[in-house]
Design a protein around this motif. Structure first.
Motif, mmCIF file in Angstrom:
data_model
loop_
_atom_site.group_PDB
_atom_site.id
_atom_site.type_symbol
_atom_site.label_atom_id
_atom_site.label_comp_id
_atom_site.label_asym_id
_atom_site.label_seq_id
_atom_site.Cartn_x
_atom_site.Cartn_y
_atom_site.Cartn_z
ATOM 1 N N THR A 23 0.832 -1.190 0.000
ATOM 2 C CA THR A 23 0.000 0.000 0.000
ATOM 3 C C THR A 23 0.875 1.250 0.000
ATOM 4 O O THR A 23 2.052 1.213 0.377
ATOM 5 C CB THR A 23 -0.919 0.032 1.224
ATOM 6 O OG1 THR A 23 -0.116 0.178 2.415
ATOM 7 C CG2 THR A 23 -1.751 -1.243 1.323
ATOM 8 N N ALA A 24 0.269 2.355 -0.406
ATOM 9 C CA ALA A 24 0.992 3.627 -0.387
ATOM 10 C C ALA A 24 1.394 3.981 1.034
ATOM 11 O O ALA A 24 2.465 4.568 1.259
ATOM 12 C CB ALA A 24 0.119 4.724 -0.994
ATOM 13 N N GLU A 25 0.554 3.627 1.999
ATOM 14 C CA GLU A 25 0.861 3.928 3.401
ATOM 15 C C GLU A 25 2.097 3.157 3.872
ATOM 16 O O GLU A 25 2.957 3.697 4.571
ATOM 17 C CB GLU A 25 -0.334 3.589 4.291
ATOM 18 C CG GLU A 25 -1.537 4.513 4.130
ATOM 19 C CD GLU A 25 -2.322 4.251 2.836
ATOM 20 O OE1 GLU A 25 -2.123 3.178 2.212
ATOM 21 O OE2 GLU A 25 -3.116 5.138 2.451
ATOM 22 N N ALA A 28 5.100 4.726 2.329
ATOM 23 C CA ALA A 28 5.374 6.035 2.933
ATOM 24 C C ALA A 28 6.121 5.882 4.255
ATOM 25 O O ALA A 28 7.056 6.632 4.554
ATOM 26 C CB ALA A 28 4.064 6.798 3.138
ATOM 27 N N THR A 34 5.477 11.325 2.614
ATOM 28 C CA THR A 34 4.015 11.298 2.624
ATOM 29 C C THR A 34 3.487 10.333 1.561
ATOM 30 O O THR A 34 4.199 9.990 0.601
ATOM 31 C CB THR A 34 3.441 12.696 2.358
ATOM 32 O OG1 THR A 34 3.806 13.098 1.025
ATOM 33 C CG2 THR A 34 3.997 13.706 3.361
ATOM 34 N N THR A 35 2.233 9.906 1.734
ATOM 35 C CA THR A 35 1.625 9.038 0.720
ATOM 36 C C THR A 35 1.501 9.774 -0.610
ATOM 37 O O THR A 35 1.597 9.164 -1.677
ATOM 38 C CB THR A 35 0.227 8.560 1.167
ATOM 39 O OG1 THR A 35 -0.592 9.698 1.476
ATOM 40 C CG2 THR A 35 0.333 7.668 2.401
ATOM 41 N N VAL A 38 4.740 9.325 -2.336
ATOM 42 C CA VAL A 38 4.840 7.958 -2.853
ATOM 43 C C VAL A 38 4.065 7.828 -4.159
ATOM 44 O O VAL A 38 4.576 7.261 -5.142
ATOM 45 C CB VAL A 38 4.321 6.946 -1.816
ATOM 46 C CG1 VAL A 38 4.096 5.578 -2.452
ATOM 47 C CG2 VAL A 38 5.304 6.821 -0.660
ATOM 48 N N LYS A 39 2.854 8.323 -4.180
ATOM 49 C CA LYS A 39 2.033 8.201 -5.388
ATOM 50 C C LYS A 39 2.640 8.976 -6.553
ATOM 51 O O LYS A 39 2.586 8.529 -7.709
ATOM 52 C CB LYS A 39 0.614 8.683 -5.099
ATOM 53 C CG LYS A 39 -0.141 7.764 -4.131
ATOM 54 C CD LYS A 39 -1.524 8.301 -3.809
ATOM 55 C CE LYS A 39 -2.246 7.364 -2.844
ATOM 56 N NZ LYS A 39 -3.602 7.860 -2.492
#
Length: 229
Positions: A23-25, A28, A34-35, A38-39
């Motif tokens: 997951t992005a979390e 991160a 931060t997410t 990442v995105k």
């Protein structure tokens, strides 16, 4: 780490868990960003041709297509552990982040049985390294040396006196078990040797180095001479 290093490390992080995703979390937290960052990084990787997939909902996240995985590499467990030990012993060396990323890339390409053996054997090798400069400082110095631009250093010498000076980075040097930055100090108008562990802050400028010849460096200073004065 700088963005280019993070993009490479992000790729390897996804490669390690392929074909599963993360997951992005989770990403991160791993990279301390931060997410949103990442995105944005994942979008940049996808735009560059990396086969990144994204799924929403339970079990979703981001990952790499199986076709992007590396072929198996033939290394003995001892050879792989030697590589790990060498990189670990150089934890504070210049470009250490890149060395760790390269090592992970090699280990990830081993077959599962060999990788488990390396993990077990690595527990029998202990490394205690002297402290160095923070990673954020090293990233600045590494990039400045690569780009050959000057850096503004906040430096504390052996007596505890702090100065701020503009330095033209020339080489990184390992001597006496410590890593140093050797550069042309514009404050002293001469070559100076700076212990990386004493660099308190560093910021790169856009001013190019003057092109001082490495031959001007000479030999490391003796123990009686304070480095960076």
């Amino acid at each position: 780490m700088n963005r280019s290093e993070r993009l490479h490390a992000l790729t390897e992080s996804l490669r390690r868990v392929a074909p599963r995703g993360r997951t992005a979390e989770q990403l991160a937290v791993e990279f301390e960003v931060t997410t949103r960052t990442v995105k944005r990084d994942l979008a940049a990787l996808a735009a560059g041709g990396l086969p990144v997939w994204g799924r929403t909902g339970p079990g979703g996240g981001y990952g790499l297509a199986e076709s992007s995985s590396l072929p198996a590499i033939t290394l003995t467990a001892a050879q792989a552990v030697a590589l790990v030990a060498a990189v670990t012993a150089s934890a504070h060396a210049p470009f250490a982040d890149s060395a760790r990323a390269a090592t992970r890339k090699v280990l990830d390409a081993l077959d599962p049985a060999a990788r488990r053996r390396v993990t077990e054997l690595s527990g029998r090798v202990w490394v205690d390294v002297a402290p160095g400069a923070p990673r954020r400082t090293m990233s600045v110095l590494e990039q400045a040396l690569t780009d050959q631009v000057t850096v503004n250093l906040t430096y504390t010498d052996a007596t505890g006196r702090s100065t701020r000076r503009e330095v033209e980075p020339m080489i990184f040097a390992l001597t006496g078990g410590r890593w140093l930055l050797v550069g042309w100090c514009r404050l002293r108008d001469d070559v100076r040797w700076f212990h990386l562990s004493r660099v308190r802050a560093a910021s790169a400028t856009r001013r190019p180095c003057s092109g001082h010849d490495i031959a001007a460096i000479g030999t490391p200073p003796g123990t009686a001479r304070t480095v960076g004065v």
